[in-house]
Design a protein around this motif. Structure first.
Motif, PDB file in Angstrom:
ATOM      1  N   UNK A 201       0.822  -1.213   0.000  1.00 33.18           N
ATOM      2  CA  UNK A 201       0.000   0.000   0.000  1.00 33.18           C
ATOM      3  C   UNK A 201       0.855   1.261   0.000  1.00 33.18           C
ATOM      4  N   UNK A 202       0.203   2.356  -0.319  1.00 31.32           N
ATOM      5  CA  UNK A 202       0.881   3.648  -0.333  1.00 31.32           C
ATOM      6  C   UNK A 202       1.480   3.966   1.035  1.00 31.32           C
ATOM      7  N   UNK A 203       0.845   3.499   2.098  1.00 29.53           N
ATOM      8  CA  UNK A 203       1.338   3.775   3.452  1.00 29.53           C
ATOM      9  C   UNK A 203       2.774   3.314   3.639  1.00 29.53           C
ATOM     10  N   UNK A 204       3.150   2.181   3.023  1.00 31.54           N
ATOM     11  CA  UNK A 204       4.531   1.706   3.129  1.00 31.54           C
ATOM     12  C   UNK A 204       5.501   2.729   2.560  1.00 31.54           C
ATOM     13  N   UNK A 205       5.175   3.221   1.378  1.00 27.55           N
ATOM     14  CA  UNK A 205       6.060   4.186   0.713  1.00 27.55           C
ATOM     15  C   UNK A 205       6.101   5.500   1.492  1.00 27.55           C
ATOM     16  N   UNK A 206       4.958   5.944   1.961  1.00 26.61           N
ATOM     17  CA  UNK A 206       4.906   7.204   2.691  1.00 26.61           C
ATOM     18  C   UNK A 206       5.759   7.136   3.961  1.00 26.61           C
ATOM     19  N   UNK A 207       5.642   6.039   4.698  1.00 27.20           N
ATOM     20  CA  UNK A 207       6.415   5.892   5.934  1.00 27.20           C
ATOM     21  C   UNK A 207       7.919   5.850   5.666  1.00 27.20           C
ATOM     22  N   UNK A 208       8.329   4.996   4.734  1.00 27.59           N
ATOM     23  CA  UNK A 208       9.756   4.833   4.449  1.00 27.59           C
ATOM     24  C   UNK A 208      10.351   6.103   3.854  1.00 27.59           C
ATOM     25  N   UNK A 209       9.628   6.749   2.942  1.00 32.75           N
ATOM     26  CA  UNK A 209      10.156   7.968   2.327  1.00 32.75           C
ATOM     27  C   UNK A 209      10.316   9.087   3.357  1.00 32.75           C
ATOM     28  N   UNK A 210       9.354   9.194   4.276  1.00 35.22           N
ATOM     29  CA  UNK A 210       9.411  10.313   5.229  1.00 35.22           C
ATOM     30  C   UNK A 210      10.596  10.188   6.178  1.00 35.22           C
ATOM     31  N   UNK A 211      11.046   8.973   6.436  1.00 35.01           N
ATOM     32  CA  UNK A 211      12.217   8.790   7.299  1.00 35.01           C
ATOM     33  C   UNK A 211      13.501   8.765   6.471  1.00 35.01           C
ATOM     34  N   UNK A 212      13.570   7.885   5.481  1.00 36.46           N
ATOM     35  CA  UNK A 212      14.823   7.640   4.765  1.00 36.46           C
ATOM     36  C   UNK A 212      15.207   8.751   3.800  1.00 36.46           C
ATOM     37  N   UNK A 213      14.215   9.415   3.221  1.00 40.57           N
ATOM     38  CA  UNK A 213      14.511  10.515   2.291  1.00 40.57           C
ATOM     39  C   UNK A 213      14.259  11.868   2.934  1.00 40.57           C
ATOM     40  N   UNK A 214      13.038  12.084   3.422  1.00 39.16           N
ATOM     41  CA  UNK A 214      12.730  13.392   3.989  1.00 39.16           C
ATOM     42  C   UNK A 214      13.519  13.646   5.270  1.00 39.16           C
ATOM     43  N   UNK A 215      13.874  12.585   5.997  1.00 42.05           N
ATOM     44  CA  UNK A 215      14.730  12.777   7.159  1.00 42.05           C
ATOM     45  C   UNK A 215      16.070  13.360   6.776  1.00 42.05           C
ATOM     46  N   UNK A 216      16.626  12.892   5.655  1.00 43.40           N
ATOM     47  CA  UNK A 216      17.885  13.444   5.145  1.00 43.40           C
ATOM     48  C   UNK A 216      17.682  14.883   4.678  1.00 43.40           C
ATOM     49  N   UNK A 217      16.620  15.113   3.915  1.00 43.25           N
ATOM     50  CA  UNK A 217      16.378  16.459   3.388  1.00 43.25           C
ATOM     51  C   UNK A 217      16.109  17.464   4.507  1.00 43.25           C
ATOM     52  N   UNK A 218      15.325  17.063   5.501  1.00 40.03           N
ATOM     53  CA  UNK A 218      15.073  17.966   6.629  1.00 40.03           C
ATOM     54  C   UNK A 218      16.375  18.279   7.366  1.00 40.03           C
ATOM     55  N   UNK A 219      17.232  17.274   7.528  1.00 41.95           N
ATOM     56  CA  UNK A 219      18.501  17.505   8.199  1.00 41.95           C
ATOM     57  C   UNK A 219      19.385  18.465   7.420  1.00 41.95           C
ATOM     58  N   UNK A 220      19.430  18.287   6.112  1.00 39.43           N
ATOM     59  CA  UNK A 220      20.212  19.196   5.262  1.00 39.43           C
ATOM     60  C   UNK A 220      19.690  20.617   5.388  1.00 39.43           C
ATOM     61  N   UNK A 221      18.398  20.778   5.271  1.00 35.40           N
ATOM     62  CA  UNK A 221      17.810  22.121   5.261  1.00 35.40           C
ATOM     63  C   UNK A 221      17.910  22.802   6.619  1.00 35.40           C
ATOM     64  N   UNK A 222      17.881  22.025   7.689  1.00 33.56           N
ATOM     65  CA  UNK A 222      17.932  22.615   9.032  1.00 33.56           C
ATOM     66  C   UNK A 222      19.343  22.976   9.462  1.00 33.56           C
ATOM     67  N   UNK A 223      20.323  22.159   9.072  1.00 32.05           N
ATOM     68  CA  UNK A 223      21.684  22.346   9.582  1.00 32.05           C
ATOM     69  C   UNK A 223      22.654  22.977   8.591  1.00 32.05           C
ATOM     70  N   UNK A 224      22.578  22.583   7.331  1.00 37.12           N
ATOM     71  CA  UNK A 224      23.629  22.972   6.387  1.00 37.12           C
ATOM     72  C   UNK A 224      23.748  24.484   6.180  1.00 37.12           C
ATOM     73  N   UNK A 225      22.660  25.234   6.056  1.00 36.15           N
ATOM     74  CA  UNK A 225      22.849  26.688   5.895  1.00 36.15           C
ATOM     75  C   UNK A 225      23.656  27.311   7.025  1.00 36.15           C
ATOM     76  N   UNK A 226      23.422  26.855   8.242  1.00 37.31           N
ATOM     77  CA  UNK A 226      24.165  27.403   9.374  1.00 37.31           C
ATOM     78  C   UNK A 226      25.600  26.880   9.408  1.00 37.31           C
ATOM     79  N   UNK A 227      25.801  25.669   8.928  1.00 36.88           N
ATOM     80  CA  UNK A 227      27.163  25.149   8.831  1.00 36.88           C
ATOM     81  C   UNK A 227      27.959  25.915   7.768  1.00 36.88           C
TER      82      UNK A 227
END
Length: 277
Positions: free
Chosen positions: A100-126
């Motif tokens: 189901x779509x729920x599998x993709x939504x869960x995995x993407x939000x951690x494995x991909x969006x977790x990386x993107x959120x980390x980049x956007x939150x930390x990298x500009x200040x770094x």
């Protein structure tokens, strides 16, 4: 960046596995560590193993506001970040047409969006620090070699790899002092086969036989996997050497060459079995 002593490291997914090993190793290198995980008890367990200065915060990396709040807390506490490890990850597999779509939504939000959120939150200040620094994003060998019955996970890890390579090129073109690595582990003795323990209730899904099959494969793989401490050592070495691609098993290098040859010839790469030792 060879001298880590006195610097600040941030690790997500720090409650177990590779994240815990990274936290302990960075502290052993003399770093102050800021750790995040979605599991409070697991996070405290890691903090208890750290020999040095540590701060912790419960964070769901799939939630942008939580990652931004974590970044705010880290910079308020330490004033700088020198190593950022976007490491949190989960697994869900099965045939692409049956899950189901729920599998993709869960995995993407951690494995991909977790990386993107980390980049956007930390990298500009770094970048604004204008000092040496390093970003390590955890992808997977599954982000280099596609495998059957692992669609949600594989797609998320290919995307995480692509995001990391894009980031590396962008920072280089801007003359940044920051360097980037993508960590592509294979079989490691972690708890990724127990990912369902942290799956949000609203994204739960019924198991299907194909998913049960791949879940057993993942369990067998992590049971026979290398220690997370070996991965942490490889990460520290890669930071010192400014190496982009971090592989955990020597078999993966030749495997990449075989895959490239198949693709250049217009063929479908053979399914690798790189966990055989």
């Amino acid at each position: 960046m060879r001298d880590l002593n006195g610097k600040v490291a941030v690790v997500t997914g720090a409650g177990s596995g590779i994240g815990r090993a990274l936290a302990v190793r960075f502290a052993a290198e003399g770093m102050r560590v800021a750790l995040a995980d979605v599991e409070q008890d697991a996070l405290m367990g890691t903090a208890a193993l750290v020999d040095g200065e540590v701060m912790t915060k419960v964070v769901d990396v799939g939630e942008e506001k939580e990652v931004q709040a974590f970044a705010d807390a880290v910079f308020d506490t330490y004033g700088a970040v020198h190593v950022l490890c976007n490491n949190a990850g989960v697994f869900a597999g099965g045939e692409l047409w049956s899950r189901p779509v729920a599998d993709f939504e869960w995995v993407f939000r951690v494995n991909l969006w977790g990386v993107l959120h980390g980049i956007r939150a930390f990298v500009p200040r770094m970048i604004a620090q204008d000092s040496e620094g390093h970003i390590v994003n955890t992808a997977s060998v599954a982000g280099l070699f596609a495998a059957p019955f692992s669609g949600p996970y594989t797609i998320s890890k290919f995307a995480a790899y692509g995001a990391t390579e894009s980031l590396a090129h962008e920072l280089a073109m801007n003359g940044s002092k920051l360097r980037v690595s993508v960590l592509c582990p294979g079989g490691v003795a972690t708890r990724i086969d127990e990912s369902e323990r942290n799956r949000p209730h609203e994204l739960k899904a019924e198991k299907t036989p194909d998913q049960e099959f791949i879940d057993q494969v993942i369990t067998d793989t992590v049971t026979a996997g290398i220690p997370p401490e070996d991965v942490a050592a490889a990460v520290v070495a890669a930071i010192a050497e400014e190496r982009f691609l971090i592989l955990t098993h020597p078999q993966y290098g030749p495997g990449l060459l075989q895959q490239a040859e198949a693709l250049v010839a217009g063929g479908l790469p053979q399914l690798p079995d790189f966990e055989q030792r």
